[in-house]
Design a protein around this motif. Structure first.
Motif, PDB file in Angstrom:
ATOM      1  N   VAL A   1     -13.804   8.429  -6.253  1.00 24.48           N
ATOM      2  CA  VAL A   1     -12.429   8.435  -5.755  1.00 24.48           C
ATOM      3  C   VAL A   1     -11.599   7.361  -6.462  1.00 24.48           C
ATOM      4  CG1 VAL A   1     -10.963   8.026  -3.752  1.00 24.48           C
ATOM      5  CG2 VAL A   1     -13.058   9.374  -3.496  1.00 24.48           C
ATOM      6  N   ALA A   2     -10.442   7.775  -6.965  1.00 24.38           N
ATOM      7  CA  ALA A   2      -9.459   6.825  -7.486  1.00 24.38           C
ATOM      8  C   ALA A   2      -8.354   6.712  -6.437  1.00 24.38           C
ATOM      9  CB  ALA A   2      -8.888   7.324  -8.800  1.00 24.38           C
ATOM     10  N   SER A   3      -7.932   5.492  -6.173  1.00 21.93           N
ATOM     11  CA  SER A   3      -6.989   5.292  -5.080  1.00 21.93           C
ATOM     12  C   SER A   3      -5.820   4.424  -5.530  1.00 21.93           C
ATOM     13  CB  SER A   3      -7.738   4.618  -3.924  1.00 21.93           C
ATOM     14  OG  SER A   3      -6.828   4.174  -2.948  1.00 21.93           O
ATOM     15  N   THR A   4      -4.652   4.707  -4.990  1.00 20.19           N
ATOM     16  CA  THR A   4      -3.483   3.871  -5.279  1.00 20.19           C
ATOM     17  C   THR A   4      -2.688   3.652  -3.998  1.00 20.19           C
ATOM     18  OG1 THR A   4      -2.021   5.732  -5.694  1.00 20.19           O
ATOM     19  CG2 THR A   4      -3.198   4.853  -7.605  1.00 20.19           C
ATOM     20  N   GLY A   5      -1.654   2.840  -4.108  1.00 16.97           N
ATOM     21  CA  GLY A   5      -0.671   2.669  -3.039  1.00 16.97           C
ATOM     22  C   GLY A   5      -1.288   2.191  -1.739  1.00 16.97           C
ATOM     23  N   CYS A   6      -0.796   2.722  -0.622  1.00 16.64           N
ATOM     24  CA  CYS A   6      -1.259   2.235   0.674  1.00 16.64           C
ATOM     25  C   CYS A   6      -2.630   2.787   1.045  1.00 16.64           C
ATOM     26  CB  CYS A   6      -0.207   2.493   1.746  1.00 16.64           C
ATOM     27  SG  CYS A   6       1.149   1.300   1.584  1.00 16.64           S
TER      28      CYS A   6
ATOM     29  N   MET B   1       2.269   0.097   6.904  1.00 11.05           N
ATOM     30  CA  MET B   1       2.362   0.101   8.363  1.00 11.05           C
ATOM     31  C   MET B   1       2.183  -1.277   8.980  1.00 11.05           C
ATOM     32  SD  MET B   1       3.019   3.183   9.352  1.00 11.05           S
ATOM     33  CE  MET B   1       2.395   3.603  10.973  1.00 11.05           C
ATOM     34  N   GLN B   2       1.812  -2.261   8.181  1.00  8.88           N
ATOM     35  CA  GLN B   2       1.533  -3.589   8.748  1.00  8.88           C
ATOM     36  C   GLN B   2       2.659  -4.580   8.511  1.00  8.88           C
ATOM     37  OE1 GLN B   2      -2.387  -3.613   6.716  1.00  8.88           O
ATOM     38  NE2 GLN B   2      -3.105  -4.598   8.577  1.00  8.88           N
ATOM     39  N   GLN B   3       3.798  -4.122   7.992  1.00  5.84           N
ATOM     40  CA  GLN B   3       4.854  -5.075   7.629  1.00  5.84           C
ATOM     41  C   GLN B   3       5.383  -5.843   8.828  1.00  5.84           C
ATOM     42  OE1 GLN B   3       8.595  -2.934   6.199  1.00  5.84           O
ATOM     43  NE2 GLN B   3       7.129  -1.327   5.851  1.00  5.84           N
ATOM     44  N   GLU B   4       5.522  -5.164   9.968  1.00  5.04           N
ATOM     45  CA  GLU B   4       5.985  -5.878  11.160  1.00  5.04           C
ATOM     46  C   GLU B   4       4.863  -6.704  11.784  1.00  5.04           C
ATOM     47  OE1 GLU B   4       9.174  -2.930  13.296  1.00  5.04           O
ATOM     48  OE2 GLU B   4       7.122  -2.239  13.124  1.00  5.04           O
ATOM     49  N   LEU B   5       3.651  -6.142  11.743  1.00  6.86           N
ATOM     50  CA  LEU B   5       2.510  -6.816  12.365  1.00  6.86           C
ATOM     51  C   LEU B   5       2.245  -8.167  11.714  1.00  6.86           C
ATOM     52  CD1 LEU B   5       0.208  -3.683  12.655  1.00  6.86           C
ATOM     53  CD2 LEU B   5       1.424  -4.814  14.529  1.00  6.86           C
ATOM     54  N   ALA B   6       2.480  -8.233  10.386  1.00  8.49           N
ATOM     55  CA  ALA B   6       2.268  -9.502   9.688  1.00  8.49           C
ATOM     56  C   ALA B   6       3.242 -10.562  10.228  1.00  8.49           C
ATOM     57  CB  ALA B   6       2.451  -9.321   8.192  1.00  8.49           C
ATOM     58  N   LEU B   7       4.473 -10.125  10.500  1.00 11.54           N
ATOM     59  CA  LEU B   7       5.463 -11.089  11.023  1.00 11.54           C
ATOM     60  C   LEU B   7       5.076 -11.559  12.417  1.00 11.54           C
ATOM     61  CD1 LEU B   7       8.931  -9.625   9.923  1.00 11.54           C
ATOM     62  CD2 LEU B   7       7.329 -11.056   8.655  1.00 11.54           C
TER      63      LEU B   7
ATOM     64  N   CYS C   1       1.037   6.996   1.438  1.00 12.10           N
ATOM     65  CA  CYS C   1       1.543   6.161   2.511  1.00 12.10           C
ATOM     66  C   CYS C   1       0.697   6.283   3.774  1.00 12.10           C
ATOM     67  CB  CYS C   1       2.954   6.618   2.869  1.00 12.10           C
ATOM     68  SG  CYS C   1       3.760   7.659   1.640  1.00 12.10           S
ATOM     69  N   SER C   2       1.184   5.655   4.847  1.00 13.34           N
ATOM     70  CA  SER C   2       0.717   5.984   6.194  1.00 13.34           C
ATOM     71  C   SER C   2       1.935   6.384   7.006  1.00 13.34           C
ATOM     72  CB  SER C   2       0.007   4.806   6.849  1.00 13.34           C
ATOM     73  OG  SER C   2      -1.316   4.733   6.375  1.00 13.34           O
ATOM     74  N   ASN C   3       1.683   7.068   8.116  1.00 10.68           N
ATOM     75  CA  ASN C   3       2.778   7.678   8.866  1.00 10.68           C
ATOM     76  C   ASN C   3       2.467   7.587  10.352  1.00 10.68           C
ATOM     77  OD1 ASN C   3       4.639   9.529   9.988  1.00 10.68           O
ATOM     78  ND2 ASN C   3       4.660  10.718   8.101  1.00 10.68           N
ATOM     79  N   PRO C   4       3.417   7.104  11.160  1.00  9.78           N
ATOM     80  CA  PRO C   4       3.119   7.014  12.593  1.00  9.78           C
ATOM     81  C   PRO C   4       2.909   8.374  13.251  1.00  9.78           C
ATOM     82  CG  PRO C   4       5.434   6.511  12.182  1.00  9.78           C
ATOM     83  CD  PRO C   4       4.761   6.609  10.844  1.00  9.78           C
ATOM     84  N   ASN C   5       3.131   9.471  12.515  1.00  9.33           N
ATOM     85  CA  ASN C   5       2.898  10.781  13.114  1.00  9.33           C
ATOM     86  C   ASN C   5       1.429  11.187  13.093  1.00  9.33           C
ATOM     87  OD1 ASN C   5       2.393  11.837  10.552  1.00  9.33           O
ATOM     88  ND2 ASN C   5       4.335  12.932  10.399  1.00  9.33           N
ATOM     89  N   MET C   6       0.566  10.272  12.642  1.00  7.72           N
ATOM     90  CA  MET C   6      -0.871  10.546  12.650  1.00  7.72           C
ATOM     91  C   MET C   6      -1.606   9.325  13.173  1.00  7.72           C
ATOM     92  SD  MET C   6      -1.249  12.062   8.848  1.00  7.72           S
ATOM     93  CE  MET C   6      -2.642  13.084   9.283  1.00  7.72           C
ATOM     94  N   GLU C   7      -2.900   9.514  13.463  1.00 11.62           N
ATOM     95  CA  GLU C   7      -3.747   8.373  13.809  1.00 11.62           C
ATOM     96  C   GLU C   7      -3.805   7.457  12.589  1.00 11.62           C
ATOM     97  OE1 GLU C   7      -5.376   6.761  15.981  1.00 11.62           O
ATOM     98  OE2 GLU C   7      -5.120   8.091  17.707  1.00 11.62           O
TER      99      GLU C   7
END
Lengths: 642, 180
Positions: free
Chosen positions: A470-475, A314-320, A445-451
């Motif tokens: 907890v084991a975690s991967t991805g976003c 979700m931060q790909q645009e924000l980084a730019l 992932c993350s999704n703009p349809n949620m907080e």
């Protein structure tokens, strides 16, 4: 406009505010513009598989109850869902195939920039495929193993051999249920056949094929991707890293790599620190070259080189929006074409590299493994050349967070048992003794349809508070890293007492970063090792374990969810799969399927409730295994209420 | 100043989104997935009908001399004030279906639970919040527009005048060419 994102990290909030002030639309704005979204699609009641349609079923029963061909809501939703699995499995497995081809290239070309970095792992894989290792040089072995591994994708007889690494009871169940994957590609193709007009209309039968294709992903394509990446790019070891947009540097050439496959980004990571290139950067007035990763490319190169995590999906645009990104290099998956709109507000150059993924407004520098170093160098030089073109506002949020990341099945082993007696025994014992309540994989992932990030963070915090490791991967992993959940100290702040003791004894964070989304296969491996270690049942479905993808959005997430369910894991997601309009299918996925494969789906938007549902499942399994009661009182406990 | 929903027929692609949005707007949960899971069916107050290749959404026209209101024996169907939409008072309605028979457009029906008549209420609760009716704001091609009689007519007159002016200019040019 004017989203608050109250659960997001400070860097995200700050960059979003700037985007708003400067009227640069972000993903949340495009999401808002799309409201309301089509209810037929949301419910899974839309079919576009032939040109008699498009067809849609009236969810309230007033209008058409079947498609033109007579397909019911359950058939239509099942077919669509199966195609989502095919999409996800194809994406992961094509990634795995590319890595296998890279291994093959090592075998063919002695002067390749790629080499065998982990001979131990290569030998392990050789053993799975029955490839003889004695007296073979790494290059020869790479060749022979790659030849065999590649057969798993396209073979016309036999079964996927990588899947033979699953627990015996699990493999027996797959064979009984007739869902043992035969070949990675074949199962995907068969989904496309079965969901063609007039083929498979029995929803359970359609889903059966979906399960088989997803297993071809998790225990095939994805696992091959993970294992061979470890061979070629090195077995990750826990290391210290930094996360969030604040890792970008004003006085450095900032190069972001975004996407999924490590083949190019790993070489960029290695080459970017060559003195010659650093000198070139200095010649244009920069102090050096800062590399940052976004999405799962970030996870891949962070795990192996400590390259900081610039941000999640979700931060790909924000980084730019910082204005200091001189170049963003992308490969495949989860890359928004909309980046172009943000990049053109700045000097930022966007570069696609895969022949599979070109985007309007992006430059294309095609990547070829044979010329990997040359192309990587060229890309970095182009980024350096763009540094003097910076113009206008630059803002780098002063927000970073340290994290310990880069765990693997092997390194968790070592952490738990110590260097000289690598074993999962201490983990199993901690679960049996009631110090650790259970295991959870929280991914996706993350999704703009949620907080943004509420689901990820709440589920993870609620689980570790209740002594679940907890084991975690991805976003999800990037989110947990950004919010400080991947430090050993986080155990003292957020974890229950039992988990705290374990973390303290071995120096683990309560949330383990296991890699990219392809690396969900590592979670399958960990669960397999726990079963093998003994004392917690005979199969993955016996374990006090559960999975979650609170903010899922991609087809890959659907495939991952299905291969976890098919592996016997209770899997919970936030927004439901698009099956709510198909009552029988909905009931099958969330209830009846458990009798067949030991795992099932659950949908829950409230993240606290979702975590509690996972805990209930974990408790149910603990009870079935007749494990001891938890040593320390649990914040969420229903046994007292009984 | 009465408001009504204008249908721009040429823009409708027949997706039925307005129907679902209408049902959601008149539900308790306001969420399509929850509605289905809880078995709530508020019914459609707008319908997309087809004629040849055309699809056209149709709902209550809120007629000035509303046949439904005239037919109603209990005074349940009525207009609260001039220029306001025609509404059904659930408390007074006895479900006799007189309005259903009287409506020349076929846009009043008995609610799915069969108890009372229901029809488009122009989303008065949304209007009160400054929002467009659910069908209007959900339409992906903007085929539905909430307009007042005045603005709608003025827009039509302007479009007609523009055509006249263009025709006149083209005609004058032609005359010039001929005489030149």
């Amino acid at each position: 406009m004017a989203r608050e994102l109250k659960y997001a990290d400070k860097a995200t909030q700050q960059m979003l505010k700037i985007a708003e002030q400067e009227h640069v639309p972000m993903i949340w704005d495009r999401y808002d513009a799309m409201q309301p979204q089509c209810g037929f699609g949301t419910l899974g009641l839309c079919c576009r598989h032939c040109s008699m349609g498009p067809c849609r079923i009236d969810p309230f029963g007033d209008g058409p109850k079947t498609g033109i061909c007579g397909a019911t809501a359950d058939t239509i939703a099942a077919r669509h869902l199966a195609r989502m699995i095919a999409g996800g499995a194809a994406a992961h497995s094509d990634h795995g195939r590319d890595i296998a081809h890279t291994l093959h290239l090592i075998g063919e070309n002695a002067s390749s920039v790629y080499t065998v970095k982990s001979m131990d792992k290569l030998k392990e894989i050789a053993a799975i495929y029955g490839v003889k290792t004695e007296g073979k040089e790494p290059q020869q072995l790479a060749h022979d193993v790659a030849q065999e591994v590649l057969k798993d994708f396209g073979q016309q007889t036999g079964t996927v051999r990588m899947a033979e690494t699953a627990p015996e009871a699990r493999k027996k169940l797959w064979k009984e249920q007739r869902i043992f994957p035969r070949a990675v590609d074949r199962e995907i193709v068969e989904i496309m056949h079965r969901t063609h007009i007039g083929v498979d209309a029995e929803y359970k039968n359609v889903i059966k094929q979906g399960l088989r294709a997803s297993l071809g992903d998790g225990w095939g394509g994805s696992m091959i991707g993970t294992e061979l990446s470890d061979v070629i790019f090195g077995l990750p070891n826990p290391l210290k890293t930094l996360a969030n947009i604040g890792i970008l540097k004003k006085d450095h050439v900032n190069l972001i790599v975004h996407g999924h496959e490590p083949t190019l980004s790993d070489i960029i990571a290695v080459i970017s620190q060559e003195p010659e290139l650093v000198e070139k950067a200095k010649a244009v007035g920069a102090k050096g070259i800062q590399l940052g990763g976004i999405c799962c490319t970030a996870n891949e190169i962070m795990m192996r080189h400590g390259i900081p995590l610039c941000g999640s999906y979700m931060q790909q645009e924000l980084a730019l929006m910082t204005g200091v990104v001189d170049m963003m290099v992308v490969d495949v998956q989860c890359i928004w074409p909309g980046l172009e709109n943000t990049a053109k507000c700045f000097h930022t150059r966007l570069v696609t590299t895969s022949p599979k993924a070109k985007m309007p407004g992006f430059e294309h520098i095609e990547f070829e493994e044979e010329r990997a170093a040359e192309i990587a160098r060229n890309i970095i030089e182009e980024a350096i050349n763009n540094y003097p073109n910076r113009k206008g506002r630059t803002t780098i949020p002063n927000v970073t967070q340290g994290a310990i990341a880069g765990f693997t099945t092997e390194s968790v082993f070592r952490f738990l048992g110590g260097k000289y007696r690598s074993t999962f025994r201490p983990l199993n014992d901690a679960i049996i003794a009631g110090r650790i309540r259970g295991l959870a994989g929280v991914v996706g992932c993350s999704n703009p349809n949620m907080e943004f990030e509420e689901g990820h963070l709440t589920v993870v915090r609620e689980l570790i508070k209740n002594d679940v490791l907890v084991a975690s991967t991805g976003c999800n992993a990037i989110t947990c890293a950004k919010h400080g959940l991947m430090t050993p100290e986080a155990a003292f702040k957020h974890a229950g007492k039992g988990l705290q003791e374990v973390c303290q004894a071995v120096g683990l964070p309560p949330v383990l970063h296991l890699g990219s989304c392809v690396d969900n296969s590592r979670i399958l491996r960990v669960l397999t090792e726990v079963v093998k270690e003994g004392g917690l049942g005979e199969d993955i479905s016996d374990l006090p374990a559960a999975g979650a993808a609170p903010e899922w959005m991609s087809e890959k997430a659907v495939s991952i969810g299905f291969y976890f369910v098919a592996s016997g894991v209770y899997t919970i997601i936030g927004r439901p799969l698009p099956v709510v309009g198909a009552p029988a299918l909905h009931k099958y996925l969330t209830e009846e399927i458990e009798e067949e494969v030991g795992g099932k789906w659950a949908f829950e938007m409230d993240p606290v409730e979702a975590a509690h549902m996972m805990l209930r499942h974990i408790d149910k399994k603990r009870k079935a295994l007749k494990l001891k009661p938890m040593i320390y009182p649990q914040p969420f406990s229903e046994s007292e209420e009984e | 100043m009465s408001r009504h929903i204008t249908v721009r027929i040429e823009r409708c692609v027949g997706c039925h989104t307005c129907e679902l949005a209408c049902a959601i707007a008149h539900s308790k949960s306001q969420d399509i997935e929850t509605m289905i899971l809880q078995g709530e069916n508020p019914g459609y107050r707008i319908h997309v009908e087809t004629y040849g290749p055309r699809s056209i959404p149709i709902s209550c026209q809120h007629c000035e001399e509303a046949a439904c209101a005239l037919a109603c024996p209990t005074g349940a169907v009525k207009r609260l004030a001039k220029g306001k939409p025609v509404l059904v008072d659930d408390e007074r309605c006895i479900g006799c279906s007189m309005c259903v028979q009287a409506c020349p457009f076929g846009v009043i029906a008995l609610r799915p639970d069969g108890k009372v008549a229901f029809k488009c209420d122009l989303c008065i609760s949304r209007l009160a919040q400054g929002l467009d009716p659910a069908c209007v704001s959900s339409c992906p091609t903007k085929a539905l527009v909430l307009e007042t009689d005045q603005t709608a007519n003025r827009d039509k007159r302007k479009a007609a005048v523009q055509k006249l002016a263009e025709a006149q200019a083209a005609g004058a040019e032609e005359v010039e060419t001929l005489s030149g």
